[in-house]
Design an enzyme around this catalytic site. Structure first.
Site, short mmCIF file in Angstrom:
data_model
loop_
_atom_site.label_atom_id
_atom_site.label_comp_id
_atom_site.label_asym_id
_atom_site.label_seq_id
_atom_site.Cartn_x
_atom_site.Cartn_y
_atom_site.Cartn_z
N GLY A 199 7.14 -52.43 -23.53
CA GLY A 199 6.62 -51.02 -24.09
C GLY A 199 5.63 -50.39 -24.21
N ASN A 200 5.32 -49.73 -24.48
CA ASN A 200 3.88 -49.20 -25.34
C ASN A 200 4.18 -48.28 -26.63
OD1 ASN A 200 4.32 -46.22 -24.16
ND2 ASN A 200 4.73 -47.45 -22.21
N ARG A 201 2.97 -48.00 -27.32
CA ARG A 201 3.42 -46.61 -28.80
C ARG A 201 3.95 -45.55 -28.34
NH1 ARG A 201 1.82 -50.26 -32.20
NH2 ARG A 201 0.24 -52.05 -31.93
N SER A 202 4.23 -44.84 -27.50
CA SER A 202 4.68 -43.72 -27.78
C SER A 202 6.00 -43.51 -27.79
CB SER A 202 4.90 -43.08 -25.70
OG SER A 202 5.27 -41.47 -25.21
N ALA A 265 4.53 -42.15 -21.07
CA ALA A 265 3.27 -42.58 -20.88
C ALA A 265 4.02 -43.69 -20.02
CB ALA A 265 3.19 -43.86 -22.31
#
Ligand code: CTP
Length: 404
Positions: A199-202, A265
């Site tokens: 995943g990512n930090r969005s 994102a």
């Protein structure tokens, strides 16, 4: 609401504006500069507004300018002369109006009015560009008769256009009625196994700021998202997880959209195979498994390649340096009409923050800087540009209202 009046011939039109704003239920506090008083009388404003007009820092209670500025929900400056615009831009607090403007955190609408040469002068235009970058709404003047019999650009915008701008900011104008907007929000999750993902930090906050802004202005909004957040009534929410699911859902909805905001994102890479069961540690070895990745579909580029005429496609570029270069590259490579770029390595800009600072690059070569502001203000700046591009700007809204 504060109505600031500076010293130009159009000051007489501010009396009508004062009345119209009052008709809408606004409690208007007029603030007149010393030069405005050469054109109009404070008593007229006090009578129309039912609030005493403030004309000096030195009358009445101490600090009236800060009290007014702090308590205002909106400050409108109409007419705004070249001098008032310059003084506001540079923080030159030498009259009661500029003091009020510097003391407020409320949204500000500036309505320039001046002779054509002064309006077109680079110093005026540069100052307005700085103000726009700070989130100030500028209601551009029209063309027509000016003082001293001159004609040209620089005539104060119509009262109706200024009222629409005020209503828009206060949330009661629905200038996107009839428009369909598709927003993607949040970071995608690419499954490694049933319990793990890449995943990512969005946080999705910027995407949902677009949802709130567009729905608030009357658009029919669909949001394709990986995160759960409350949305205004009437917004369609489709929850997805992966880039592939987001691509498929966007494909279902993109054809009908007038504006697409690709704020999600989207992961660039995903595991080639997601394990069907949780990957367990092998007790016979200390080795870790290797996950082979592949590229995900580029949703924005796909939309850009098949974009219907008239659709506005907005992409984002979250970078950690060389923002302009990467944003311009994405604009061209992905076929977007706008790229909203930010440097997520700077504090207060980007992932999981309430604020953002962006530069908007348009396919027509425009570059618009939005200074550090809350994400709703960023969304408003981007949407205003999109509406201007598709010809539903404030002037047209006024025309529609008046049957034009
Ligand atoms: N985007 C997309 N599909 C992807 C990756 C990104 O639609 N698979 C969209 C994002 O929603 C965003 C824009 O493309 O609007 C830019 O995303 P970004 O990740 O910054 O760009 P990349 O294409 O991944 O470019 P790079 O890896 O060079 O930064």
């Amino acid at each position: 609401m504060v109505l600031g009046v500076s010293g130009g011939i159009a000051a007489y039109k501010a009396l009508d504006l004062c009345r119209r704003l009052g008709d809408l239920g606004a409690i208007v506090s007029p603030v007149l500069t010393p030069d405005a008083l050469r054109f109009v009388g404070a008593l007229s404003f006090s009578a129309l507004a039912a609030q005493p007009a403030l004309t000096s820092m030195w009358d009445g209670p101490v600090s009236p300018h800060t009290t007014l500025g702090q308590g205002a929900d909106l400050v409108i400056v109409a007419p705004a002369t070249a001098r008032t615009i310059a003084a506001y831009t540079h923080g030159l607090a030498d009259d009661v109006l500029i003091n009020t403007l510097l003391a407020t955190r409320a949204p500000v609408v500036v309505c320039p009015a001046m002779h054509t040469e002064m309006w077109e002068h680079p110093s005026t235009q540069d100052n307005l560009e700085v103000l726009r970058g700070r989130g100030v709404t500028v209601v551009d003047p029209g063309v027509g008769y000016l003082a001293s019999g001159d004609q040209g650009a620089g005539r104060l915008a119509d009262t109706a256009a200024i009222v629409v701008a005020a209503e828009s900011i206060l949330g009661s104008v629905r200038d996107m009625t009839g428009l369909r907007v598709l927003v993607t929000a949040g970071g995608t999750r690419e499954a490694i196994d049933p319990v793990r993902f890449i995943g990512n930090r969005s946080s999705g906050k910027q995407g949902f700021a677009f949802v709130d802004e567009c729905a608030g202005r009357g658009a029919v909004v669909t949001v394709v998202t990986t995160v759960n957040r409350p949305v205004p009534a009437g917004v369609t929410v489709v929850t997805v997880e992966s880039a592939a699911q987001m691509e498929a859902t966007v494909a279902d909805h993109c054809g009908a959209a007038h504006i697409i905001v690709m704020a999600a994102a989207v992961a660039d890479f995903r595991p080639v195979h997601a394990a069907a069961a949780k990957i367990k540690k092998d007790p016979s070895t200390t080795d870790a498994p290797t996950i082979t990745l592949e590229r995900t579909p580029d949703i924005l580029a796909g939309l850009g390649a098949a974009k219907p005429v008239g659709q506005i496609l907005i992409g984002f570029a979250a970078e950690t340096g060389d923002v302009a270069h990467y944003a311009q590259d994405k604009l061209a490579r992905k076929g977007a009409d706008m790229i909203v770029a930010n440097d997520v390595s700077l504090p207060g800009r980007g992932f999981d923050t309430e604020t953002n600072e962006v530069i908007i690059f348009t396919s027509s070569g425009g570059v618009h800087h939005v200074e550090l502001s809350d994400k709703r203000a960023v969304a408003r700046a981007v949407i205003n540009l999109a509406l201007a591009a598709i010809g539903t700007d404030i002037e047209r809204t006024v025309a529609r209202r008046h049957g034009g």
